[in-house]
Design an enzyme around this catalytic site. Structure first.
Site, short mmCIF file in Angstrom:
data_model
loop_
_atom_site.label_atom_id
_atom_site.label_comp_id
_atom_site.label_asym_id
_atom_site.label_seq_id
_atom_site.Cartn_x
_atom_site.Cartn_y
_atom_site.Cartn_z
N ARG A 1 15.57 -17.86 0.04
CA ARG A 1 16.51 -17.67 0.94
C ARG A 1 16.25 -18.76 2.09
O ARG A 1 15.30 -19.33 2.27
CB ARG A 1 16.35 -16.33 1.60
CG ARG A 1 17.09 -15.39 0.64
CD ARG A 1 16.47 -13.93 1.40
NE ARG A 1 15.05 -13.95 1.31
CZ ARG A 1 14.36 -12.82 1.70
NH1 ARG A 1 15.12 -11.60 1.88
NH2 ARG A 1 13.04 -12.79 1.57
N LYS B 1 0.80 -1.21 0.03
CA LYS B 1 0.03 -0.13 0.03
C LYS B 1 0.73 1.39 0.04
O LYS B 1 0.39 2.44 -0.42
CB LYS B 1 -0.90 0.07 1.14
CG LYS B 1 -2.17 -1.09 1.18
CD LYS B 1 -3.29 -0.82 2.18
CE LYS B 1 -4.45 -1.59 1.70
NZ LYS B 1 -4.08 -2.93 1.85
#
Ligand code: PNS
Length: 168
Positions: free
Chosen positions: A90, A41
């Site tokens: 990761r 946002k």
């Protein structure tokens, strides 16, 4: 033709993302790097700015294209023949979220596979969020962000933080 779709926020693109783009471009005939229009946002960069930065840093890879998308990734992928989604993974931190996204995408579009490339060891700690935090607090981000977009990232961080970015 085998196409990889590499989706993400890329706010901003990091050396870790570029490493995945470079490795995927060697494996697949074509790589479409997709940056989402509305994943956060309050992004640092607009989707068109993120796409421009991605085009700049991936210019050397002839089989890489950059697109902006909105809506479901599974719908976008349905429009590309013979494609798979590629993501970087990761150690540990990404597993649960990535696993969930891969399963949702294959539930929404049966047959749509996600392939994970293990993030190179030197970028295991790196994320766009870490780059933004370190940069905003005046830390050196020159090893984390491609040179071509460094000035643009520092300028934006300075505007946002009003002070410290890029001091060291
Ligand atoms: O850089 P990120 O945060 O890993 O990117 C996440 C992204 C943009 C790949 C993911 O949020 C996404 O695919 N958004 C599109 C909307 C969608 O398809 N949602 C359902 C799968 S989670």
């Amino acid at each position: 033709m085998k196409t990889a779709i590499y989706p993400g926020s890329f706010d901003p693109v990091t050396m870790g993302h570029l490493d995945i783009i470079s490795r995927a471009s060697r494996i697949f005939d074509k790589v479409i790097v997709l940056t989402s229009r509305n994943s956060d946002k309050n992004p640092l960069f607009s989707s068109s700015e993120r796409a421009e930065m991605l085009r700049l840093v991936s210019a050397e890879f002839e089989n890489v294209e950059v697109e902006v998308f909105e809506g479901l990734l599974a719908d976008y992928a349905s429009s590309i023949p013979e494609c798979v989604i590629v993501k970087g993974m990761r150690a540990i931190s990404d597993f649960e979220r990535e696993f969930q996204m891969a399963l949702i995408n294959s539930a929404l579009s049966p047959g749509l596979d996600t392939l994970f490339l293990t993030t190179s060891h030197r970028y295991q700690f790196l994320s766009s969020s870490v780059v933004k935090e370190v940069g905003m607090l005046g830390g050196d981000i020159s090893d984390f962000v491609p040179t071509e977009i460094m000035a643009q990232v520092l300028d934006r961080l300075r505007e946002r933080s009003g002070s410290n970015a890029g001091k060291r």
